[in-house]
Design a protein around this motif. Structure first.
Motif, PDB file in Angstrom:
ATOM      1  N   VAL A   1       0.435  -0.863  -0.018  1.00 40.95           N
ATOM      2  CA  VAL A   1      -0.130   0.316  -0.050  1.00 40.95           C
ATOM      3  C   VAL A   1       0.948   1.274  -0.204  1.00 40.95           C
ATOM      4  CG1 VAL A   1      -2.007   1.089   1.722  1.00 40.95           C
ATOM      5  CG2 VAL A   1      -1.783  -1.216   1.593  1.00 40.95           C
ATOM      6  N   LEU A   2       0.512   2.151  -0.642  1.00 42.44           N
ATOM      7  CA  LEU A   2       0.986   3.498  -0.786  1.00 42.44           C
ATOM      8  C   LEU A   2      -0.121   4.715  -0.298  1.00 42.44           C
ATOM      9  CD1 LEU A   2       2.780   2.840  -4.450  1.00 42.44           C
ATOM     10  CD2 LEU A   2       4.008   2.752  -2.487  1.00 42.44           C
ATOM     11  N   GLY A   3       0.523   4.967   0.518  1.00 39.71           N
ATOM     12  CA  GLY A   3      -0.285   6.046   1.523  1.00 39.71           C
ATOM     13  C   GLY A   3       0.021   6.660   2.324  1.00 39.71           C
ATOM     14  N   ARG A   4       1.157   6.510   3.003  1.00 34.30           N
ATOM     15  CA  ARG A   4       2.221   7.184   3.721  1.00 34.30           C
ATOM     16  C   ARG A   4       2.735   8.446   2.625  1.00 34.30           C
ATOM     17  NH1 ARG A   4       4.745   3.911   7.634  1.00 34.30           N
ATOM     18  NH2 ARG A   4       6.818   4.574   6.909  1.00 34.30           N
ATOM     19  N   ILE A   5       2.520   9.725   3.194  1.00 32.60           N
ATOM     20  CA  ILE A   5       2.808  10.997   2.515  1.00 32.60           C
ATOM     21  C   ILE A   5       4.530  11.430   3.264  1.00 32.60           C
ATOM     22  CG2 ILE A   5       3.733  12.993   1.058  1.00 32.60           C
ATOM     23  CD1 ILE A   5       0.915  12.825  -0.037  1.00 32.60           C
TER      24      ILE A   5
ATOM     25  N   VAL B   1      13.265  15.003  -1.137  1.00 33.66           N
ATOM     26  CA  VAL B   1      12.093  14.697  -2.245  1.00 33.66           C
ATOM     27  C   VAL B   1      10.274  14.348  -1.585  1.00 33.66           C
ATOM     28  CG1 VAL B   1      11.871  13.093  -3.120  1.00 33.66           C
ATOM     29  CG2 VAL B   1      13.395  14.110  -3.828  1.00 33.66           C
ATOM     30  N   ILE B   2       9.703  14.998  -2.256  1.00 33.17           N
ATOM     31  CA  ILE B   2       8.275  14.320  -0.999  1.00 33.17           C
ATOM     32  C   ILE B   2       7.737  12.837  -2.069  1.00 33.17           C
ATOM     33  CG2 ILE B   2       5.503  14.713  -1.272  1.00 33.17           C
ATOM     34  CD1 ILE B   2       6.822  17.726  -1.369  1.00 33.17           C
ATOM     35  N   HIS B   3       7.518  11.792  -1.075  1.00 34.05           N
ATOM     36  CA  HIS B   3       7.513  10.560  -1.996  1.00 34.05           C
ATOM     37  C   HIS B   3       6.286   9.797  -1.103  1.00 34.05           C
ATOM     38  CE1 HIS B   3      10.465  10.148   2.059  1.00 34.05           C
ATOM     39  NE2 HIS B   3       9.762   9.174   1.093  1.00 34.05           N
ATOM     40  N   LEU B   4       6.060   9.068  -2.026  1.00 36.94           N
ATOM     41  CA  LEU B   4       4.900   7.788  -1.458  1.00 36.94           C
ATOM     42  C   LEU B   4       5.360   6.711  -0.701  1.00 36.94           C
ATOM     43  CD1 LEU B   4       1.968   7.955  -2.976  1.00 36.94           C
ATOM     44  CD2 LEU B   4       1.966   8.415  -0.672  1.00 36.94           C
ATOM     45  N   ARG B   5       5.462   5.996   0.662  1.00 35.77           N
ATOM     46  CA  ARG B   5       6.176   5.124   1.110  1.00 35.77           C
ATOM     47  C   ARG B   5       5.466   3.827   1.218  1.00 35.77           C
ATOM     48  NH1 ARG B   5      10.624   5.234   5.885  1.00 35.77           N
ATOM     49  NH2 ARG B   5      10.668   3.006   5.751  1.00 35.77           N
TER      50      ARG B   5
ATOM     51  N   HIS C   1      10.042   3.458  -2.326  1.00 33.90           N
ATOM     52  CA  HIS C   1       9.366   4.206  -2.542  1.00 33.90           C
ATOM     53  C   HIS C   1       8.815   5.409  -3.972  1.00 33.90           C
ATOM     54  CE1 HIS C   1      13.174   7.091  -3.647  1.00 33.90           C
ATOM     55  NE2 HIS C   1      11.969   7.943  -3.990  1.00 33.90           N
ATOM     56  N   VAL C   2       7.369   6.086  -4.569  1.00 30.16           N
ATOM     57  CA  VAL C   2       7.189   6.439  -5.280  1.00 30.16           C
ATOM     58  C   VAL C   2       7.496   8.172  -4.800  1.00 30.16           C
ATOM     59  CG1 VAL C   2       5.896   7.090  -6.556  1.00 30.16           C
ATOM     60  CG2 VAL C   2       5.438   4.856  -5.481  1.00 30.16           C
ATOM     61  N   THR C   3       8.667   8.793  -5.902  1.00 30.71           N
ATOM     62  CA  THR C   3       8.672  10.201  -6.089  1.00 30.71           C
ATOM     63  C   THR C   3       7.366  10.595  -6.283  1.00 30.71           C
ATOM     64  OG1 THR C   3      11.448   9.552  -6.141  1.00 30.71           O
ATOM     65  CG2 THR C   3      10.353  12.120  -6.714  1.00 30.71           C
ATOM     66  N   LEU C   4       7.083  11.938  -5.931  1.00 34.25           N
ATOM     67  CA  LEU C   4       6.331  12.477  -6.285  1.00 34.25           C
ATOM     68  C   LEU C   4       6.109  14.503  -6.840  1.00 34.25           C
ATOM     69  CD1 LEU C   4       3.483  11.133  -3.858  1.00 34.25           C
ATOM     70  CD2 LEU C   4       3.413  11.179  -5.529  1.00 34.25           C
TER      71      LEU C   4
END
Length: 175
Positions: free
Chosen positions: A75-79, A86-90, A124-127
């Motif tokens: 699950v990717l939900g925590r920014i 770098v703002i990302h989703l863990r 992570h996904v880089t946002l």
């Protein structure tokens, strides 16, 4: 504009976030927006930079690792924000992604994750990046209707990132 010599990335695509990340990519440098429909702008990096010109044997090693790894959910939900802004989703859980990165790094020790720049590699996904008007809170507000993303990780893509030439070179299904 700075031209990139190009680099390869072993990654997991995140289709649910691709439109958003694609738009942010276009905002910063449209030459990295891909015309390849298989290319995932939103992705979790497993290993990068990887080999620029992998041999068939190198590709076979990735295929073997993929075939030995069961597909899994995260699950990717925590920014969050890294110290460099770098703002990302863990990903949570992140253990299976860490396992894939470790397996790929062990198979290709000359290609440490992020060139060995970071000790603990966080899946992570880089946002975006913190700047005037861009904060974790503004990004969270933009993605409020999308998050959390429940992601089925079932393949590894070999992406090529280069100005005006971003594309998927190869893809392997997980077991």
């Amino acid at each position: 504009m700075t031209r990139s010599p190009g680099h390869s990335v072993l990654a997991v695509g995140v289709a649910e976030l691709d439109g958003w990340v694609r738009a942010r990519t276009a905002h910063y440098d449209a030459s990295f927006v891909s015309a390849d429909p298989a290319f995932a702008h939103a992705h979790i990096t497993l290993l990068a930079p990887w080999l620029a010109d992998p041999t068939r044997a190198d590709l076979d090693v990735v295929a073997r690792i993929a075939a030995e790894t069961p597909a899994f959910d995260t699950v990717l939900g925590r920014i969050e924000t890294f110290p460099d802004g770098v703002i990302h989703l863990r990903a949570d859980p992140d253990r299976p992604l860490r396992h894939l990165t470790r397996a790929l790094t062990a198979a290709f020790p000359r290609c440490p994750p992020y060139g060995g720049e970071f000790g603990d590699v966080v899946p992570h996904v880089t946002l975006d990046r913190v700047s005037d008007g861009i904060t974790p809170e503004t990004v969270a507000a933009d993605l409020a209707g999308v998050l959390p993303v429940r992601l089925r990780v079932d393949r590894i893509d070999l992406q090529w990132w280069e100005n005006d030439n971003c594309h998927v070179r190869e893809s392997w299904k997980l077991h």
